[in-house]
Write a protein that holds these residues in place. Structure first.
Motif, mmCIF file in Angstrom:
data_model
loop_
_atom_site.group_PDB
_atom_site.id
_atom_site.type_symbol
_atom_site.label_atom_id
_atom_site.label_comp_id
_atom_site.label_asym_id
_atom_site.label_seq_id
_atom_site.Cartn_x
_atom_site.Cartn_y
_atom_site.Cartn_z
ATOM 1 N N MET A 162 0.831 -1.198 0.000
ATOM 2 C CA MET A 162 0.000 0.000 0.000
ATOM 3 C C MET A 162 0.868 1.252 0.000
ATOM 4 O O MET A 162 2.017 1.233 0.453
ATOM 5 C CB MET A 162 -0.947 0.012 1.212
ATOM 6 C CG MET A 162 -0.243 0.029 2.554
ATOM 7 S SD MET A 162 -1.358 -0.199 3.979
ATOM 8 C CE MET A 162 -2.378 1.259 3.859
ATOM 9 N N ASP A 163 0.296 2.338 -0.530
ATOM 10 C CA ASP A 163 0.935 3.647 -0.502
ATOM 11 C C ASP A 163 0.181 4.522 0.488
ATOM 12 O O ASP A 163 -1.063 4.545 0.480
ATOM 13 C CB ASP A 163 0.912 4.300 -1.876
ATOM 14 C CG ASP A 163 1.764 3.560 -2.898
ATOM 15 O OD1 ASP A 163 2.569 2.699 -2.480
ATOM 16 O OD2 ASP A 163 1.622 3.833 -4.105
ATOM 17 N N VAL A 164 0.921 5.242 1.320
ATOM 18 C CA VAL A 164 0.288 6.081 2.334
ATOM 19 C C VAL A 164 0.970 7.438 2.399
ATOM 20 O O VAL A 164 2.184 7.552 2.205
ATOM 21 C CB VAL A 164 0.312 5.419 3.729
ATOM 22 C CG1 VAL A 164 -0.596 4.204 3.781
ATOM 23 C CG2 VAL A 164 1.726 5.040 4.154
ATOM 24 N N TYR A 165 0.172 8.457 2.665
ATOM 25 C CA TYR A 165 0.686 9.778 2.995
ATOM 26 C C TYR A 165 0.914 9.821 4.503
ATOM 27 O O TYR A 165 0.041 9.422 5.274
ATOM 28 C CB TYR A 165 -0.293 10.864 2.578
ATOM 29 C CG TYR A 165 -0.450 10.990 1.075
ATOM 30 C CD1 TYR A 165 0.548 11.594 0.306
ATOM 31 C CD2 TYR A 165 -1.598 10.516 0.435
ATOM 32 C CE1 TYR A 165 0.406 11.716 -1.073
ATOM 33 C CE2 TYR A 165 -1.741 10.634 -0.942
ATOM 34 C CZ TYR A 165 -0.733 11.236 -1.687
ATOM 35 O OH TYR A 165 -0.864 11.349 -3.046
ATOM 36 N N VAL A 166 2.081 10.316 4.914
ATOM 37 C CA VAL A 166 2.513 10.219 6.307
ATOM 38 C C VAL A 166 2.844 11.593 6.863
ATOM 39 O O VAL A 166 3.645 12.342 6.282
ATOM 40 C CB VAL A 166 3.756 9.316 6.433
ATOM 41 C CG1 VAL A 166 4.195 9.204 7.888
ATOM 42 C CG2 VAL A 166 3.495 7.946 5.828
ATOM 43 N N ASN A 223 -2.981 14.669 -5.255
ATOM 44 C CA ASN A 223 -2.827 13.951 -3.993
ATOM 45 C C ASN A 223 -4.169 13.386 -3.548
ATOM 46 O O ASN A 223 -4.871 13.961 -2.710
ATOM 47 C CB ASN A 223 -2.259 14.867 -2.907
ATOM 48 C CG ASN A 223 -0.841 15.298 -3.192
ATOM 49 O OD1 ASN A 223 -0.098 14.583 -3.845
ATOM 50 N ND2 ASN A 223 -0.468 16.466 -2.708
ATOM 51 N N LEU A 224 -4.550 12.244 -4.106
ATOM 52 C CA LEU A 224 -5.833 11.635 -3.791
ATOM 53 C C LEU A 224 -5.670 10.630 -2.664
ATOM 54 O O LEU A 224 -4.695 9.871 -2.634
ATOM 55 C CB LEU A 224 -6.394 10.955 -5.034
ATOM 56 C CG LEU A 224 -6.585 11.854 -6.265
ATOM 57 C CD1 LEU A 224 -7.117 11.032 -7.436
ATOM 58 C CD2 LEU A 224 -7.508 13.024 -5.954
ATOM 59 N N PHE A 257 -8.537 6.666 8.630
ATOM 60 C CA PHE A 257 -7.151 7.105 8.774
ATOM 61 C C PHE A 257 -6.458 6.187 9.761
ATOM 62 O O PHE A 257 -7.086 5.329 10.397
ATOM 63 C CB PHE A 257 -7.064 8.577 9.209
ATOM 64 C CG PHE A 257 -7.650 8.878 10.561
ATOM 65 C CD1 PHE A 257 -6.847 8.898 11.702
ATOM 66 C CD2 PHE A 257 -9.001 9.176 10.714
ATOM 67 C CE1 PHE A 257 -7.378 9.177 12.952
ATOM 68 C CE2 PHE A 257 -9.542 9.465 11.959
ATOM 69 C CZ PHE A 257 -8.728 9.466 13.080
ATOM 70 N N PHE A 258 -5.136 6.336 9.870
ATOM 71 C CA PHE A 258 -4.330 5.460 10.705
ATOM 72 C C PHE A 258 -3.510 6.293 11.681
ATOM 73 O O PHE A 258 -2.920 7.304 11.291
ATOM 74 C CB PHE A 258 -3.371 4.624 9.849
ATOM 75 C CG PHE A 258 -4.032 3.838 8.752
ATOM 76 C CD1 PHE A 258 -4.383 2.507 8.943
ATOM 77 C CD2 PHE A 258 -4.295 4.421 7.523
ATOM 78 C CE1 PHE A 258 -4.989 1.778 7.928
ATOM 79 C CE2 PHE A 258 -4.895 3.696 6.496
ATOM 80 C CZ PHE A 258 -5.239 2.376 6.711
ATOM 81 N N THR A 259 -3.464 5.851 12.939
ATOM 82 C CA THR A 259 -2.577 6.471 13.918
ATOM 83 C C THR A 259 -1.489 5.469 14.268
ATOM 84 O O THR A 259 -1.744 4.262 14.355
ATOM 85 C CB THR A 259 -3.331 6.889 15.189
ATOM 86 O OG1 THR A 259 -3.815 5.723 15.886
ATOM 87 C CG2 THR A 259 -4.512 7.790 14.854
ATOM 88 N N LEU A 260 -0.267 5.978 14.479
ATOM 89 C CA LEU A 260 0.872 5.103 14.725
ATOM 90 C C LEU A 260 1.740 5.658 15.842
ATOM 91 O O LEU A 260 2.095 6.841 15.839
ATOM 92 C CB LEU A 260 1.727 4.940 13.466
ATOM 93 C CG LEU A 260 1.036 4.329 12.248
ATOM 94 C CD1 LEU A 260 0.402 5.395 11.374
ATOM 95 C CD2 LEU A 260 2.013 3.502 11.440
ATOM 96 N N LEU A 295 -2.830 8.642 5.792
ATOM 97 C CA LEU A 295 -3.974 8.528 4.905
ATOM 98 C C LEU A 295 -3.553 7.654 3.737
ATOM 99 O O LEU A 295 -2.468 7.850 3.169
ATOM 100 C CB LEU A 295 -4.426 9.901 4.396
ATOM 101 C CG LEU A 295 -5.140 10.787 5.414
ATOM 102 C CD1 LEU A 295 -5.206 12.228 4.914
ATOM 103 C CD2 LEU A 295 -6.555 10.254 5.680
ATOM 104 N N GLN A 296 -4.387 6.685 3.370
ATOM 105 C CA GLN A 296 -4.024 5.783 2.275
ATOM 106 C C GLN A 296 -4.199 6.490 0.944
ATOM 107 O O GLN A 296 -5.250 7.068 0.659
ATOM 108 C CB GLN A 296 -4.847 4.510 2.309
ATOM 109 C CG GLN A 296 -4.402 3.486 1.267
ATOM 110 C CD GLN A 296 -5.027 2.120 1.461
ATOM 111 O OE1 GLN A 296 -5.827 1.916 2.382
ATOM 112 N NE2 GLN A 296 -4.695 1.186 0.603
#
Length: 202
Positions: free
Chosen positions: A137-141, A170-171, A177-180, A197-198
């Protein structure tokens, strides 16, 4: 003969790829998911993650406390699995956050399975705990330091969205969303957190 040679070459390439990978500092001494940086800006990164295996558990609630989910996963790695095997802790602790229109939110917490046991992973005893094969997967971090609380993640998420929304290319998937978090509660300096965000293709 040629098939044997090709198999050997393929194995060498896999070993070489694994050797070339440099683990980022914020993983410390723990296994963590492998990625390459596709885009690097002052506000965020776009990363590509390779497939990996995780153990997960979830709840759907109106008021969230991460402790219950964390304990279930911690019990799993402490030996609450079919062979009673202890599993090494990895980083980060990832929580997928999926809000619903009825006011509830699903929270899915994940620990990555260490690479040494991804091919032969202990099966959870707890029916609420399950194994997940996460595809590439590609994610914006968006990365940030300090002790992260729920409202901190929300603030950083909004900052990430604002940065991404300045470009039509930037779609991302806005439904979750993901928290890490990469550090134990007892680490007081050089803490590292992220919100993801994926990325999706047009």
């Amino acid at each position: 003969m040629w098939s044997s040679i090709l198999s050997f070459v393929s194995l060498l390439l896999v070993v070489q790829a694994a050797t070339d990978y440099v683990k980022p500092w914020f993983c410390h001494k723990l296994d963590c998911p492998k990625f390459t940086v596709l885009q690097n800006t002052t506000d965020y990164q776009l990363r590509h993650y390779i497939p990996s295996k995780w153990v997960a558990t979830n709840m759907t609630v109106t008021t969230y406390s991460h402790g219950q989910l964390f304990q279930k996963l911690f019990q799993y790695i402490s030996g609450n699995n079919v062979p009673g095997q202890k599993v090494e802790m990895t980083a980060p602790v990832v929580t997928t956050v999926i809000p619903d229109t009825d006011g509830t939110t699903m929270y899915i917490m994940h620990f990555m399975i260490p690479y040494a046991v991804q091919a032969n992973t202990p099966v959870p005893n707890d029916s609420d705990v399950y194994l997940v094969d996460v595809p590439a997967m590609d994610v914006y971090v968006k990365s940030f330091g300090g002790f992260a609380r729920d409202n901190t993640y929300v603030t950083k998420l909004q900052e990430l969205k604002t940065s991404l929304d300045t470009s039509a290319t930037n779609l991302y998937d806005s439904s979750q969303f993901f928290t890490l978090g990469y550090d134990s509660p007892f680490a007081f300096i050089n803490r590292h957190n992220e919100v993801w965000l994926q990325a999706v293709k047009a």
